[in-house]
Design an enzyme around this catalytic site. Sequence first.
Site, mmCIF file in Angstrom:
data_model
loop_
_atom_site.group_PDB
_atom_site.id
_atom_site.type_symbol
_atom_site.label_atom_id
_atom_site.label_comp_id
_atom_site.label_asym_id
_atom_site.label_seq_id
_atom_site.Cartn_x
_atom_site.Cartn_y
_atom_site.Cartn_z
ATOM 1 C CB CYS A 262 -16.186 4.154 -29.466
ATOM 2 S SG CYS A 262 -15.328 3.850 -30.999
ATOM 3 C CD GLU A 263 -16.439 3.233 -22.787
ATOM 4 O OE1 GLU A 263 -16.535 3.863 -21.724
ATOM 5 O OE2 GLU A 263 -16.431 2.005 -22.855
ATOM 6 N NE ARG B 267 -0.433 2.287 -5.985
ATOM 7 C CZ ARG B 267 -1.587 2.299 -6.675
ATOM 8 N NH1 ARG B 267 -1.629 2.858 -7.853
ATOM 9 N NH2 ARG B 267 -2.681 1.769 -6.163
ATOM 10 N N PRO C 141 4.404 -5.177 -0.886
ATOM 11 C CG PRO C 141 6.603 -4.383 -1.047
ATOM 12 C CD PRO C 141 5.761 -5.432 -0.375
ATOM 13 N N GLY D 51 0.753 -1.242 0.000
ATOM 14 C CA GLY D 51 0.000 0.000 0.000
ATOM 15 C C GLY D 51 0.784 1.294 0.000
ATOM 16 N NE ARG E 158 -3.440 2.962 -11.212
ATOM 17 C CZ ARG E 158 -3.312 4.159 -10.700
ATOM 18 N NH1 ARG E 158 -2.792 5.134 -11.405
ATOM 19 N NH2 ARG E 158 -3.685 4.399 -9.475
#
Length: 421
Positions: free
Chosen positions: A346-347, A278, A276, A239, A314
């Site tokens: 397409c968004e 990230r 860990p 975290g 993300r």
Amino acid sequence: MDHFLYRNGELFAEDVPLSCIAQQVGTPVYVYSAATLTRHFGLFRQALDWTDHLVCFAVKSNSNLAVLKLMGDLGAGMDVVSGGEYARAKAAGVPGDRIVFSGVGKTVPEMRMAIEGGIRQFNIESEPEMRALSALCVSMGATVPVAIRVNPDVDAKTHEKIATGKSDNKFGIPISRAMAVYAEAASLPGLRVVGVDVHIGSQLTDLAPFRAAYLKVAELTRALRAEGHDITRLDLGGGLGIPYRRDNSAPPLPIEYGQVIRETVGDLGCEIEIEPGRNIVGNAGVLLSRVIYVKNGEDRDFLIVDAAMNDLLRPAMYGSHHDIVPLIEPAVGAPVRPYDVVGPVCESGDTFQKGADLPELAAGGLVAFRSAGAYGAVMASEYNSRPLVPEVLVQGDHFAVIRARPTFEEMLARDSIPAWL
Ligand code: LLP
């Protein structure tokens, strides 16, 4: 610190110009730096060098076999949350006794697979799971080490979708009920209670929630020992956040995090496990992309790039920011203009950044999305039938494709049309 730096006017990964990789492998493509991974892993080791410990890399953050092999060879353990992640850790050569199995919904076949292949510990998240594991162990004639994940009801002060330590989250057993659950665990055959597990969330940029949670774990550990439980390990989860913006104040360093661990649970004499993800791999990776078009809108310019939300989810999912930098270093004082950087999906959600200040870019120009090594490639999909984004690992002056881009034929070959159609 990472190894993505400008050199002679262009962005390098270690000693390899990123434009070279874009040229040879095509874009979009993830690029990881082995030196950065090694450095970040070393920082966690160093942060815990005052005690027995195992740094278990959170496989969910980046599960490429080459990344896992690199980490495993450095001595890392692995934190897995599915049969697939367990299989990856094993395929990367990590021995079972360095793999911890976390996750709220482990199935019996997944648990069986880990028992057969070897496991360091199961982190149990509920009573039904604990009973199912016990029954399975009895049927296999096995005994496995277990820790129970407690939910300390601590606010991690992070994005709501990645906070896990509040009582309204689905994770762990309420710490208020922990004594009773440990008593049951100790009575169940096939389980050997060895530890306490906690994980309160991801991308924490303040140490206070860790301190609060770990103090609760310390108190619980003392209470459990007083009841006769032989608690020898504490799994303190992952975290620790990373800087996503270079102009931003940096989150605490692993060494400061290690100090909090020492101050809160250091006197218990337990082996410390951390998970860990990230912090090790986030800033060890970039996503390279090429500008397809520059489109002049009514009141803004759109930079339409060949990476999209299916490659890096993300921003669309959490509103996350990733610094976007050109591969050609802008001259000092060069004018910048605001672009909305968008992908071809397409968004409208397929927007990486609005008003990104970038030097003038033209079709064919190359950019890198920084801090993309964690929860990047692993969350990619083939939405809009865009072939799964490839991955490259750089070490020194060489690089290798560690996941190839599928051809359209390969992508289509996974489907089948029933004979009756
Ligand atoms: N251990 C457990 C039990 C976890 O659930 C997680 C992350 C970790 C360790 C590793 O946390 P880290 O050190 O990487 O923060 N997809 C989201 C992040 C989800 C994190 C889920 N659990 C994102 O892109 O921000």
